[in-house]
Each structure stands twice: as C-alpha cells, then as structure tokens.
Motif scaffolding. Structure first.
Motif, PDB file in Angstrom:
ATOM      1  N   GLN A 130       0.797  -1.223   0.000  1.00  0.00           N
ATOM      2  CA  GLN A 130       0.000   0.000   0.000  1.00  0.00           C
ATOM      3  C   GLN A 130       0.832   1.276   0.000  1.00  0.00           C
ATOM      4  O   GLN A 130       0.332   2.350  -0.314  1.00  0.00           O
ATOM      5  CB  GLN A 130      -0.962   0.000   1.198  1.00  0.00           C
ATOM      6  N   ALA A 131       2.101   1.164   0.356  1.00  0.00           N
ATOM      7  CA  ALA A 131       2.962   2.343   0.341  1.00  0.00           C
ATOM      8  C   ALA A 131       3.243   2.837  -1.072  1.00  0.00           C
ATOM      9  O   ALA A 131       3.661   3.993  -1.265  1.00  0.00           O
ATOM     10  CB  ALA A 131       4.281   2.036   1.045  1.00  0.00           C
ATOM     11  N   HIS A 132       2.988   1.983  -2.078  1.00  0.00           N
ATOM     12  CA  HIS A 132       3.331   2.338  -3.457  1.00  0.00           C
ATOM     13  C   HIS A 132       2.195   2.135  -4.453  1.00  0.00           C
ATOM     14  O   HIS A 132       2.093   2.876  -5.433  1.00  0.00           O
ATOM     15  CB  HIS A 132       4.533   1.517  -3.930  1.00  0.00           C
ATOM     16  N   TYR A 133       1.370   1.109  -4.242  1.00  0.00           N
ATOM     17  CA  TYR A 133       0.413   0.698  -5.264  1.00  0.00           C
ATOM     18  C   TYR A 133      -1.011   0.608  -4.709  1.00  0.00           C
ATOM     19  O   TYR A 133      -1.201   0.197  -3.561  1.00  0.00           O
ATOM     20  CB  TYR A 133       0.785  -0.688  -5.819  1.00  0.00           C
TER      21      TYR A 133
ATOM     22  N   ILE B 146      -7.691  -4.854   5.812  1.00  0.00           N
ATOM     23  CA  ILE B 146      -8.776  -4.030   5.277  1.00  0.00           C
ATOM     24  C   ILE B 146      -8.362  -2.558   5.272  1.00  0.00           C
ATOM     25  O   ILE B 146      -8.531  -1.846   4.265  1.00  0.00           O
ATOM     26  CB  ILE B 146     -10.061  -4.227   6.107  1.00  0.00           C
ATOM     27  N   TYR B 147      -7.812  -2.088   6.376  1.00  0.00           N
ATOM     28  CA  TYR B 147      -7.379  -0.693   6.444  1.00  0.00           C
ATOM     29  C   TYR B 147      -6.229  -0.408   5.475  1.00  0.00           C
ATOM     30  O   TYR B 147      -6.110   0.707   4.942  1.00  0.00           O
ATOM     31  CB  TYR B 147      -6.986  -0.322   7.873  1.00  0.00           C
ATOM     32  N   MET B 148      -5.380  -1.407   5.233  1.00  0.00           N
ATOM     33  CA  MET B 148      -4.299  -1.224   4.272  1.00  0.00           C
ATOM     34  C   MET B 148      -4.854  -1.053   2.857  1.00  0.00           C
ATOM     35  O   MET B 148      -4.337  -0.255   2.061  1.00  0.00           O
ATOM     36  CB  MET B 148      -3.338  -2.413   4.315  1.00  0.00           C
ATOM     37  N   VAL B 149      -5.913  -1.800   2.525  1.00  0.00           N
ATOM     38  CA  VAL B 149      -6.557  -1.637   1.217  1.00  0.00           C
ATOM     39  C   VAL B 149      -7.117  -0.227   1.088  1.00  0.00           C
ATOM     40  O   VAL B 149      -6.916   0.455   0.071  1.00  0.00           O
ATOM     41  CB  VAL B 149      -7.671  -2.681   1.019  1.00  0.00           C
ATOM     42  N   LEU B 150      -7.820   0.223   2.110  1.00  0.00           N
ATOM     43  CA  LEU B 150      -8.386   1.575   2.063  1.00  0.00           C
ATOM     44  C   LEU B 150      -7.296   2.632   1.941  1.00  0.00           C
ATOM     45  O   LEU B 150      -7.430   3.597   1.174  1.00  0.00           O
ATOM     46  CB  LEU B 150      -9.232   1.819   3.314  1.00  0.00           C
ATOM     47  N   ALA B 151      -6.211   2.468   2.683  1.00  0.00           N
ATOM     48  CA  ALA B 151      -5.105   3.426   2.600  1.00  0.00           C
ATOM     49  C   ALA B 151      -4.483   3.446   1.212  1.00  0.00           C
ATOM     50  O   ALA B 151      -4.038   4.496   0.724  1.00  0.00           O
ATOM     51  CB  ALA B 151      -4.041   3.086   3.647  1.00  0.00           C
ATOM     52  N   SER B 152      -4.467   2.300   0.544  1.00  0.00           N
ATOM     53  CA  SER B 152      -3.824   2.213  -0.768  1.00  0.00           C
ATOM     54  C   SER B 152      -4.568   2.982  -1.846  1.00  0.00           C
ATOM     55  O   SER B 152      -3.999   3.284  -2.902  1.00  0.00           O
ATOM     56  CB  SER B 152      -3.699   0.742  -1.190  1.00  0.00           C
ATOM     57  N   MET B 153      -5.839   3.300  -1.615  1.00  0.00           N
ATOM     58  CA  MET B 153      -6.615   4.012  -2.639  1.00  0.00           C
ATOM     59  C   MET B 153      -6.000   5.369  -2.978  1.00  0.00           C
ATOM     60  O   MET B 153      -6.158   5.888  -4.077  1.00  0.00           O
ATOM     61  CB  MET B 153      -8.057   4.195  -2.171  1.00  0.00           C
ATOM     62  N   SER B 154      -5.273   5.946  -2.028  1.00  0.00           N
ATOM     63  CA  SER B 154      -4.630   7.242  -2.294  1.00  0.00           C
ATOM     64  C   SER B 154      -3.524   7.117  -3.339  1.00  0.00           C
ATOM     65  O   SER B 154      -3.110   8.124  -3.923  1.00  0.00           O
ATOM     66  CB  SER B 154      -4.053   7.830  -1.006  1.00  0.00           C
TER      67      SER B 154
END
Length: 237
Positions: free
Chosen positions: A43-46, A212-220
C-alpha cells in the motif's frame, strides 16, 4: 502456459536467470497478485484492488498501471519503487506441492531464463549446492505460497459482511483524454464504518481488520498512477 519443470542440480546445474527489471524480462504488466500479509508493504506504493478470476473467485492485486501491458513503475531497467511484490520477485520460479513437500519449479519459457554461458545469476554452485540467489528464491516462494493460501479466508470474511463492491474510475488526463478503469472491486468504506462492535472484533481477531485498512489506505496511490501516466504521455518519444 509455459514449460514448468522441477528444478534440480543435474539438469539445471548451468542454468542462469536474469535479475533486475525490464519490459524484455516480462515486467511490463498492469498488476500482480498480492496477499493480506503483504498489504502493508504494497500500500505504500500501489493501489490494492480485487479482480474476479475465470473460476469466479476474487483475488487481490497490486496495480502498476491504468491499462493492460503498462507498468508505470518500470523505467528502462529500473523499478521505481522501494518494494516489489513477491509475485514479481519470484519470476521465473513457481512452487509445486508433492505430499508434504513444497518444491521449486522453473518456467523454462520465461524470458528471464538463460542457458549455460549466458549472463545471469547461477542457481547452483560447483558442488551442486544452491546458491544464495536460489535460497532467496525459495524463501520468496514459501512466503508467497503461505500468503496466497491464507487469502480465501480473508475474501470470505469480506463477502460475508458485504464489504466488497465493483467500482470504476474515470480519469481525464492532462492531454484531455478520458480514460476509464473498470473490472475491479474494492472495499466499501461506508459499510465498514457501519459494522457493529461484534463484527469488528471478529475481523480483528481473525487478523482481517488491518489488511482491510491497508486496502483503504492504498486508494490514495491512484493519484500517483494518474500523475505517472501524465508524465509518461508528456515525455518526448
């Protein structure tokens, strides 16, 4: 499909594999398989999305671009991110199961495979033992195998709570073109926020809440994909 063979120190003693990155090495792909235990790094990149497979199930993907065959993180022979998903790192190797054993296979048709005398990383030393490169490949394959095995339980939890929904993304680029990304699913944040304490407690206890929260964070990270697309299209050819 490729030609998948069980790797052994007799037939493949002199085999070499190309390391690094490049379109000619099969890296020019829109996305790659990922799994919940990898989401924090991904999630930090994609962006992390879910795609329905031919068999009907959903699998999580790390997105590298907005269209098929386009990896916006590939810059010549350089991957422009500090983390590369394990499903890319493991190429051209696969893991096979024989009883309780998990065995390394190699796709002989993969563009990374090189024969004796060619440049590339060796897999076996002069005594037939595994090189450090092969040992690293094995660790990547085991982590990937275990992560993929754990994914169906995560998907089942999302579906049980109706947290997954189809989405599309319309993007107008700097050149004026309108592009639509479709065919993927994401997590409905509103439904997640409406879950009661018991449901959230079960998700947390099963180890599903953090991914789940990592998926949401990745949307940015979609913003980064759009900016990379604009830069690529504006670059002189």
């Amino acid at each position: 499909m490729g030609q998948h063979l069980l790797l052994n120190d007799t037939e493949h003693r002199d085999l070499r594999v190309s390391v690094g990155h490049g379109a000619h090495l099969g890296d020019d792909v829109m996305g790659a398989l990922t799994f919940p235990d990898e989401f924090r790094s991904v999630q930090a990149h994609y962006p992390i999305v879910f795609r329905r497979e031919a068999a009907g199930g959903l699998v999580p993907l790390a997105l590298f671009g907005l269209q098929e065959g386009c990896n916006l993180f590939l810059d010549g022979d350089r991957w422009d991110a500090t983390y590369v998903p394990l499903s890319i790192q493991r190429q051209p190797f696969l893991i096979g199961i024989a009883g309780e054993q998990r065995l390394v296979h190699v796709d002989m048709d993969h563009p990374r495979v090189r024969q004796a005398g060619a440049e590339g990383a060796p897999l076996f030393d002069e005594q037939g033992g595994p090189t450090a490169h092969l040992e690293r490949v094995r660790s990547v394959l085991l982590a990937l195998h275990d992560g993929v095995d754990a994914t169906p339980a995560f998907i089942e939890a999302l579906q049980r709570l109706a947290l997954l929904e189809a989405f599309f993304l319309d993007v107008r680029l700097d050149d004026g073109s309108l592009n639509r990304l479709a065919g993927f699913h994401t997590i409905n944040e509103e439904r997640l926020g409406a879950l009661d304490g018991a449901a959230l407690e079960r998700l947390a206890g099963d180890g599903h809440l953090l991914p789940i929260y990592m998926v949401l964070a990745s949307m940015s990270r979609f913003r980064d994909l759009i900016e990379r697309t604009n830069r690529r299209r504006a670059a002189p050819r």
